[in-house]
Design a protein around this motif. Structure first.
Motif, PDB file in Angstrom:
ATOM      1  N   THR A 174       0.838  -1.207   0.000  1.00  8.84           N
ATOM      2  CA  THR A 174       0.000   0.000   0.000  1.00  8.84           C
ATOM      3  C   THR A 174       0.870   1.253   0.000  1.00  8.84           C
ATOM      4  OG1 THR A 174      -1.755  -1.104   1.238  1.00  8.84           O
ATOM      5  CG2 THR A 174      -1.777   1.289   1.242  1.00  8.84           C
ATOM      6  N   VAL A 175       0.462   2.240  -0.815  1.00  8.14           N
ATOM      7  CA  VAL A 175       1.066   3.568  -0.779  1.00  8.14           C
ATOM      8  C   VAL A 175      -0.059   4.578  -0.575  1.00  8.14           C
ATOM      9  CG1 VAL A 175       3.077   2.992  -2.185  1.00  8.14           C
ATOM     10  CG2 VAL A 175       0.970   3.759  -3.296  1.00  8.14           C
ATOM     11  N   ALA A 176       0.234   5.641   0.159  1.00  9.95           N
ATOM     12  CA  ALA A 176      -0.795   6.640   0.466  1.00  9.95           C
ATOM     13  C   ALA A 176      -0.136   7.982   0.674  1.00  9.95           C
ATOM     14  CB  ALA A 176      -1.585   6.230   1.712  1.00  9.95           C
ATOM     15  N   TYR A 177      -0.957   9.012   0.608  1.00 10.49           N
ATOM     16  CA  TYR A 177      -0.500  10.371   0.891  1.00 10.49           C
ATOM     17  C   TYR A 177      -1.500  11.012   1.844  1.00 10.49           C
ATOM     18  CZ  TYR A 177       1.263  15.117   0.295  1.00 10.49           C
ATOM     19  OH  TYR A 177       1.792  16.360   0.530  1.00 10.49           O
ATOM     20  N   ARG A 178      -1.006  11.475   2.990  1.00 11.83           N
ATOM     21  CA  ARG A 178      -1.867  12.048   4.033  1.00 11.83           C
ATOM     22  C   ARG A 178      -1.615  13.564   4.098  1.00 11.83           C
ATOM     23  NH1 ARG A 178      -1.474   8.779   9.376  1.00 11.83           N
ATOM     24  NH2 ARG A 178      -2.528   7.304   7.983  1.00 11.83           N
ATOM     25  N   TYR A 179      -2.669  14.324   3.791  1.00 10.96           N
ATOM     26  CA  TYR A 179      -2.560  15.787   3.749  1.00 10.96           C
ATOM     27  C   TYR A 179      -3.542  16.411   4.746  1.00 10.96           C
ATOM     28  CZ  TYR A 179      -2.960  20.594   2.061  1.00 10.96           C
ATOM     29  OH  TYR A 179      -2.997  21.959   1.985  1.00 10.96           O
ATOM     30  N   THR A 180      -3.043  17.370   5.524  1.00 10.15           N
ATOM     31  CA  THR A 180      -3.866  18.073   6.505  1.00 10.15           C
ATOM     32  C   THR A 180      -3.604  19.576   6.408  1.00 10.15           C
ATOM     33  OG1 THR A 180      -3.709  16.181   8.022  1.00 10.15           O
ATOM     34  CG2 THR A 180      -4.511  18.253   8.936  1.00 10.15           C
ATOM     35  N   ARG A 181      -4.670  20.361   6.411  1.00  7.07           N
ATOM     36  CA  ARG A 181      -4.557  21.814   6.352  1.00  7.07           C
ATOM     37  C   ARG A 181      -5.514  22.439   7.367  1.00  7.07           C
ATOM     38  NH1 ARG A 181      -3.320  26.159   2.774  1.00  7.07           N
ATOM     39  NH2 ARG A 181      -4.715  27.933   3.101  1.00  7.07           N
ATOM     40  N   TYR A 182      -5.034  23.470   8.046  1.00  3.31           N
ATOM     41  CA  TYR A 182      -5.839  24.195   9.031  1.00  3.31           C
ATOM     42  C   TYR A 182      -6.079  25.627   8.554  1.00  3.31           C
ATOM     43  CZ  TYR A 182      -4.676  20.434  12.298  1.00  3.31           C
ATOM     44  OH  TYR A 182      -4.526  19.214  12.900  1.00  3.31           O
ATOM     45  N   ASP A 183      -7.253  26.119   8.812  1.00  4.94           N
ATOM     46  CA  ASP A 183      -7.595  27.525   8.579  1.00  4.94           C
ATOM     47  C   ASP A 183      -8.077  28.071   9.922  1.00  4.94           C
ATOM     48  OD1 ASP A 183      -8.201  29.975   7.605  1.00  4.94           O
ATOM     49  OD2 ASP A 183      -9.848  29.335   6.321  1.00  4.94           O
ATOM     50  N   LEU A 184      -7.176  28.753  10.631  1.00  3.14           N
ATOM     51  CA  LEU A 184      -7.403  29.088  12.034  1.00  3.14           C
ATOM     52  C   LEU A 184      -7.545  30.577  12.263  1.00  3.14           C
ATOM     53  CD1 LEU A 184      -4.649  26.708  13.443  1.00  3.14           C
ATOM     54  CD2 LEU A 184      -7.094  26.222  13.233  1.00  3.14           C
ATOM     55  N   GLN A 185      -8.226  30.906  13.346  1.00  2.89           N
ATOM     56  CA  GLN A 185      -8.321  32.290  13.811  1.00  2.89           C
ATOM     57  C   GLN A 185      -7.701  32.360  15.208  1.00  2.89           C
ATOM     58  OE1 GLN A 185     -11.735  30.864  12.860  1.00  2.89           O
ATOM     59  NE2 GLN A 185     -10.865  31.182  10.832  1.00  2.89           N
ATOM     60  N   ALA A 186      -6.830  33.348  15.395  1.00  2.00           N
ATOM     61  CA  ALA A 186      -6.189  33.552  16.692  1.00  2.00           C
ATOM     62  C   ALA A 186      -5.897  35.033  16.861  1.00  2.00           C
ATOM     63  CB  ALA A 186      -4.897  32.748  16.808  1.00  2.00           C
ATOM     64  N   ARG A 187      -5.872  35.477  18.122  1.00  3.53           N
ATOM     65  CA  ARG A 187      -5.643  36.887  18.385  1.00  3.53           C
ATOM     66  C   ARG A 187      -4.172  37.261  18.307  1.00  3.53           C
ATOM     67  NH1 ARG A 187      -9.085  37.327  23.876  1.00  3.53           N
ATOM     68  NH2 ARG A 187      -8.083  35.312  24.142  1.00  3.53           N
ATOM     69  N   ASP A 188      -3.275  36.288  18.274  1.00  4.61           N
ATOM     70  CA  ASP A 188      -1.844  36.542  18.176  1.00  4.61           C
ATOM     71  C   ASP A 188      -1.414  36.470  16.712  1.00  4.61           C
ATOM     72  OD1 ASP A 188       0.859  36.738  18.355  1.00  4.61           O
ATOM     73  OD2 ASP A 188       1.105  35.228  19.928  1.00  4.61           O
ATOM     74  N   PRO A 189      -1.078  37.597  16.075  1.00  2.00           N
ATOM     75  CA  PRO A 189      -0.716  37.581  14.650  1.00  2.00           C
ATOM     76  C   PRO A 189       0.601  36.871  14.374  1.00  2.00           C
ATOM     77  CG  PRO A 189      -0.347  39.760  15.598  1.00  2.00           C
ATOM     78  CD  PRO A 189      -1.051  38.961  16.642  1.00  2.00           C
ATOM     79  N   ALA A 190       1.414  36.615  15.415  1.00  2.00           N
ATOM     80  CA  ALA A 190       2.688  35.943  15.204  1.00  2.00           C
ATOM     81  C   ALA A 190       2.516  34.445  14.966  1.00  2.00           C
ATOM     82  CB  ALA A 190       3.598  36.174  16.411  1.00  2.00           C
ATOM     83  N   LEU A 191       1.361  33.904  15.274  1.00  2.00           N
ATOM     84  CA  LEU A 191       1.115  32.478  15.107  1.00  2.00           C
ATOM     85  C   LEU A 191       0.645  32.173  13.679  1.00  2.00           C
ATOM     86  CD1 LEU A 191      -0.744  31.785  18.469  1.00  2.00           C
ATOM     87  CD2 LEU A 191       1.657  31.339  17.946  1.00  2.00           C
ATOM     88  N   ASP A 192       1.109  31.071  13.152  1.00  7.92           N
ATOM     89  CA  ASP A 192       0.735  30.650  11.794  1.00  7.92           C
ATOM     90  C   ASP A 192      -0.734  30.238  11.775  1.00  7.92           C
ATOM     91  OD1 ASP A 192       0.591  29.774   9.231  1.00  7.92           O
ATOM     92  OD2 ASP A 192       1.995  28.102   9.468  1.00  7.92           O
ATOM     93  N   ALA A 193      -1.529  30.949  11.016  1.00  9.71           N
ATOM     94  CA  ALA A 193      -2.964  30.676  10.982  1.00  9.71           C
ATOM     95  C   ALA A 193      -3.344  29.639   9.926  1.00  9.71           C
ATOM     96  CB  ALA A 193      -3.732  31.970  10.714  1.00  9.71           C
ATOM     97  N   ARG A 194      -2.416  29.262   9.046  1.00 12.38           N
ATOM     98  CA  ARG A 194      -2.736  28.288   7.999  1.00 12.38           C
ATOM     99  C   ARG A 194      -1.638  27.237   7.863  1.00 12.38           C
ATOM    100  NH1 ARG A 194      -5.102  32.985   6.543  1.00 12.38           N
ATOM    101  NH2 ARG A 194      -7.273  32.844   5.767  1.00 12.38           N
ATOM    102  N   PRO A 195      -1.363  26.510   8.922  1.00  9.69           N
ATOM    103  CA  PRO A 195      -0.354  25.440   8.812  1.00  9.69           C
ATOM    104  C   PRO A 195      -0.882  24.274   7.993  1.00  9.69           C
ATOM    105  CG  PRO A 195      -1.423  25.355  10.954  1.00  9.69           C
ATOM    106  CD  PRO A 195      -1.945  26.598  10.265  1.00  9.69           C
ATOM    107  N   GLU A 196       0.022  23.555   7.369  1.00 14.14           N
ATOM    108  CA  GLU A 196      -0.349  22.376   6.600  1.00 14.14           C
ATOM    109  C   GLU A 196       0.785  21.373   6.640  1.00 14.14           C
ATOM    110  OE1 GLU A 196      -1.040  23.327   2.523  1.00 14.14           O
ATOM    111  OE2 GLU A 196       0.796  24.488   2.319  1.00 14.14           O
ATOM    112  N   ARG A 197       0.442  20.136   6.348  1.00 17.96           N
ATOM    113  CA  ARG A 197       1.453  19.082   6.321  1.00 17.96           C
ATOM    114  C   ARG A 197       1.066  18.047   5.277  1.00 17.96           C
ATOM    115  NH1 ARG A 197       0.338  14.515  11.007  1.00 17.96           N
ATOM    116  NH2 ARG A 197      -1.775  14.014  10.293  1.00 17.96           N
ATOM    117  N   GLY A 198       2.063  17.379   4.739  1.00 17.02           N
ATOM    118  CA  GLY A 198       1.837  16.294   3.795  1.00 17.02           C
ATOM    119  C   GLY A 198       2.818  15.180   4.087  1.00 17.02           C
TER     120      GLY A 198
END
Length: 223
Positions: A174-198
């Motif tokens: 078996t081969v697979a690809y696992r992708y996750t993406r976040y669309d976040l709201q936070a009061r701290d602008p220094a934090l990444d609001a759209r992290p993703e991973r593959g």
């Protein structure tokens, strides 16, 4: 019913120890629980709901329910559909904390999942595609840093499997690809609001079957 030893926030002993002004006024306490599983044609449903009037309900009154020892109560609801390799599900999760110091867990309101699996025509390949989107939320006024995040999450995972079936056993690659993406709201602008991973995945699963035909007292059996 009213509980003579509880006023909605503390019990009578705690009230007296704190020296709270005013008189002790008993309050009503309650427990509500409901669970159901349903099936109609290609549809399935599930509801598991439990709520209590206050955080100390199980400590003071006790119950035969297994949830009495938990630090939170989960309320779940799900409606699903499945037919010919296609799957769909919409669900919701809400949590009631049972401890003052616990950080409010995320609520998933709602969560939608779709999937399809089948076999490629003319090829020894099975495929499966899964996707899931969920909205996560909770009260963030008293939180800081990464705990302030609310928003949504998307998860997708396509996979291919080569199944090999023989009398001696099986071997599946078996081969697979696992992708996750976040669309976040936070009061701290220094934090990444759209992290993703593959992440790429590969696996090999196999098994051997050790058996043979024989007979015992004239009866055919497998050994």
């Amino acid at each position: 019913p009213e509980d003579d030893n509880y006023n909605g926030r503390v019990n009578r002993q705690e009230f007296n120890e704190l020296g709270t002004a005013g008189s002790f006024r008993p309050d009503k306490r309650w427990l509500l629980t409901f669970s159901n599983r349903g099936e109609y044609g290609d549809f399935t449903s599930f509801v598991d709901y439990t709520a209590v009037s206050d955080l100390d309900f199980f400590v003071d009154l006790g119950t035969a329910l297994s949830i009495a020892s938990k630090s939170q109560l989960e309320r779940r609801g799900m409606l699903g559909y499945a037919k010919d390799g296609f799957r769909a599900r919409i669900s919701a999760l809400r949590v009631q904390p049972l401890q003052f110091e616990i950080v409010e867990p995320y609520q998933r309101l709602p969560e939608v999942a779709l999937g399809y699996q089948g076999r490629l025509s003319g090829l020894p390949l099975n495929y499966r595609i899964d996707g899931e989107w969920s909205r996560v939320d909770r009260a963030t006024d008293a939180l800081a840093g990464g705990d302030q995040f609310t928003g949504s999450r998307f998860h997708g995972e396509p996979r291919l499997t080569v199944p090999l079936r023989r009398a001696w056993g099986h071997l599946d690659g078996t081969v697979a690809y696992r992708y996750t993406r976040y669309d976040l709201q936070a009061r701290d602008p220094a934090l990444d609001a759209r992290p993703e991973r593959g992440v790429a995945l590969a696996s090999l699963d196999g098994a051997l079957v050790f058996e043979r035909g024989t007979s015992i007292f004239g009866n055919a059996v497998k050994q």
